[in-house]
Design a protein around this motif. Structure first.
Motif, PDB file in Angstrom:
ATOM      1  N   LEU A  64     -53.554  35.884  55.831  1.00 26.02           N
ATOM      2  CA  LEU A  64     -54.612  34.979  56.293  1.00 26.02           C
ATOM      3  C   LEU A  64     -54.976  33.954  55.224  1.00 26.02           C
ATOM      4  O   LEU A  64     -55.195  32.779  55.522  1.00 26.02           O
ATOM      5  CB  LEU A  64     -55.853  35.768  56.702  1.00 26.02           C
ATOM      6  N   LEU A  65     -55.015  34.403  53.996  1.00 24.20           N
ATOM      7  CA  LEU A  65     -55.327  33.478  52.910  1.00 24.20           C
ATOM      8  C   LEU A  65     -54.186  32.487  52.694  1.00 24.20           C
ATOM      9  O   LEU A  65     -54.419  31.320  52.390  1.00 24.20           O
ATOM     10  CB  LEU A  65     -55.633  34.255  51.623  1.00 24.20           C
ATOM     11  N   GLY A  66     -52.964  32.951  52.863  1.00 21.94           N
ATOM     12  CA  GLY A  66     -51.828  32.037  52.793  1.00 21.94           C
ATOM     13  C   GLY A  66     -51.932  30.966  53.874  1.00 21.94           C
ATOM     14  O   GLY A  66     -51.670  29.784  53.626  1.00 21.94           O
ATOM     15  N   ASP A  76     -59.603  22.763  46.690  1.00 26.77           N
ATOM     16  CA  ASP A  76     -60.852  23.355  47.168  1.00 26.77           C
ATOM     17  C   ASP A  76     -60.768  24.877  47.240  1.00 26.77           C
ATOM     18  O   ASP A  76     -61.713  25.586  46.892  1.00 26.77           O
ATOM     19  CB  ASP A  76     -61.221  22.784  48.536  1.00 26.77           C
ATOM     20  N   LEU A  77     -59.631  25.377  47.678  1.00 27.85           N
ATOM     21  CA  LEU A  77     -59.478  26.828  47.782  1.00 27.85           C
ATOM     22  C   LEU A  77     -59.376  27.481  46.408  1.00 27.85           C
ATOM     23  O   LEU A  77     -59.868  28.593  46.209  1.00 27.85           O
ATOM     24  CB  LEU A  77     -58.268  27.169  48.647  1.00 27.85           C
ATOM     25  N   LEU A  78     -58.766  26.804  45.449  1.00 26.71           N
ATOM     26  CA  LEU A  78     -58.733  27.349  44.089  1.00 26.71           C
ATOM     27  C   LEU A  78     -60.135  27.384  43.482  1.00 26.71           C
ATOM     28  O   LEU A  78     -60.488  28.336  42.781  1.00 26.71           O
ATOM     29  CB  LEU A  78     -57.767  26.568  43.212  1.00 26.71           C
ATOM     30  N   PHE A 117     -54.037  33.409  43.386  1.00 24.55           N
ATOM     31  CA  PHE A 117     -52.612  33.698  43.242  1.00 24.55           C
ATOM     32  C   PHE A 117     -51.770  32.905  44.247  1.00 24.55           C
ATOM     33  O   PHE A 117     -50.802  32.253  43.879  1.00 24.55           O
ATOM     34  CB  PHE A 117     -52.371  35.205  43.410  1.00 24.55           C
ATOM     35  N   ILE A 118     -52.155  32.947  45.510  1.00 25.19           N
ATOM     36  CA  ILE A 118     -51.413  32.216  46.546  1.00 25.19           C
ATOM     37  C   ILE A 118     -51.511  30.716  46.291  1.00 25.19           C
ATOM     38  O   ILE A 118     -50.544  29.973  46.453  1.00 25.19           O
ATOM     39  CB  ILE A 118     -51.918  32.585  47.947  1.00 25.19           C
TER      40      ILE A 118
END
Length: 186
Positions: A64-66, A76-78, A117-118
């Motif tokens: 889901l995160l991928g 933004d996600l980082l 990580f992703i």
């Protein structure tokens, strides 16, 4: 580039930093939960429950995160990854019983670490076609450096200042890492 070799672009440095912070605080988690359990009188078996839940949620949430990286900007996600990790350390700092530590590890820290990580892999693959191997190599140096720095710090803090102080130091590290990493993107 001067000196004849490839120059590490700013986003690559940012990925190295964010990965280093995320991995460093990740490997401190088990030590902090054991120190917490010792202080509040929990068994060692129960003390590792937060870490176990962290691993389970990480595995389940990864796809889901991928997918989130397919929909939203990696920058933004980082940043969100560092905020989630900081929120996890705040929850640990505030914990009076194991349930909040489990929540902190299983939700905030597991999701924050996997976003980091992703995101590192995704952002590098998107930005550095033809040099992605070098960029990934540099970015993945961050986690090794982060762990090498964080573990002795965690050990020293746990011995001298306690798990609450260690939690605050890691909370601050995540916020600074997120801010600096985001600034490096520009």
């Amino acid at each position: 580039a001067s000196g004849g070799g490839p120059r590490l672009p700013r986003p690559g440095r940012a990925r190295c930093l964010v990965g280093g912070v995320a991995s460093g605080v990740r490997y401190a988690c088990p030590a902090v939960s054991v120190a917490f359990a010792k202080e509040v009188g929990l068994s060692r078996t129960l003390a590792v429950t937060p870490w176990t839940m962290f691993l389970v949620v990480t595995a389940v949430a990864s796809p889901l995160l991928g997918r989130a990286y397919d929909e939203w900007a990696d920058r933004d996600l980082l940043t969100a990854s560092m905020v989630l990790l900081a929120a996890g350390w705040l929850a640990v700092y505030l914990a009076r019983d194991i349930s909040l530590v489990i929540l902190a590890y299983a939700v905030f820290m597991a999701l924050g670490l996997q976003l980091s990580f992703i995101g590192t892999s995704t952002a590098i693959a998107r930005r550095y076609a033809g040099m992605s191997g070098l960029a990934l190599g540099i970015a993945y140096a961050g986690p090794g450096i982060g762990v090498a720095i964080a573990l002795p710090i965690a050990g020293g803090l746990l011995q001298t200042a306690g798990w609450r102080s260690a939690s605050l130091v890691f909370l601050a590290t995540c916020l600074v890492g997120g801010a600096v990493g985001r600034a490096e993107e520009h």
